[in-house]
Design a protein around this motif. Sequence first.
Motif, PDB file in Angstrom:
ATOM      1  N   ASP A 127      39.894  57.954  40.513  1.00 59.03           N
ATOM      2  CA  ASP A 127      38.839  57.714  39.530  1.00 59.03           C
ATOM      3  C   ASP A 127      37.929  58.933  39.393  1.00 59.03           C
ATOM      4  O   ASP A 127      37.549  59.315  38.286  1.00 59.03           O
ATOM      5  N   ALA A 128      37.601  59.549  40.519  1.00 61.77           N
ATOM      6  CA  ALA A 128      36.767  60.753  40.487  1.00 61.77           C
ATOM      7  C   ALA A 128      37.491  61.881  39.766  1.00 61.77           C
ATOM      8  O   ALA A 128      36.881  62.631  38.999  1.00 61.77           O
ATOM      9  N   LEU A 129      38.780  61.993  39.994  1.00 62.30           N
ATOM     10  CA  LEU A 129      39.584  63.021  39.332  1.00 62.30           C
ATOM     11  C   LEU A 129      39.593  62.800  37.826  1.00 62.30           C
ATOM     12  O   LEU A 129      39.389  63.733  37.044  1.00 62.30           O
ATOM     13  N   PHE A 130      39.815  61.571  37.406  1.00 62.87           N
ATOM     14  CA  PHE A 130      39.831  61.261  35.976  1.00 62.87           C
ATOM     15  C   PHE A 130      38.466  61.541  35.349  1.00 62.87           C
ATOM     16  O   PHE A 130      38.380  62.154  34.279  1.00 62.87           O
ATOM     17  N   LEU A 131      37.392  61.096  36.013  1.00 66.01           N
ATOM     18  CA  LEU A 131      36.050  61.290  35.458  1.00 66.01           C
ATOM     19  C   LEU A 131      35.662  62.766  35.400  1.00 66.01           C
ATOM     20  O   LEU A 131      35.035  63.208  34.437  1.00 66.01           O
TER      21      LEU A 131
END
Length: 125
Positions: free
Chosen positions: A44-48
């Motif tokens: 999720d952090a990577l996507f955001l």
Amino acid sequence: MKMSHNTPDKDDQSSTNKKNNSLPISRVRLIMKSSPDVSCINQDALFLTTKATELFVQHLAVASFNNGPGKDTNSLCYTDLANAAEETDTFHFLTDILPKKILARDYLQSLKEMQENDDDDAADF
């Protein structure tokens, strides 16, 4: 087990997320992992982070286009980006990586003048 058609399952969400990104997530992951402070990266952090980077680049491009001469010719060039970095407080932190281009002879002349000033200052002591 009954699934609602309004909520896609996790596989559908991840494939949709990949389609919504312009930047390659693998490259963003590589850049994030290059930091010594990062040991593990949450998906999720990577996507955001990827999405935020895309939005930032888009904001920089639109601001550079709207404030530069490229609006008349419907083009965006490096000079427009460098001007936006120098003239806009929001983008001022980019001046080191988006410097204004100068000719080599102008740079060498300013370097020579700086050395002469340093020599004059040293001679005063």
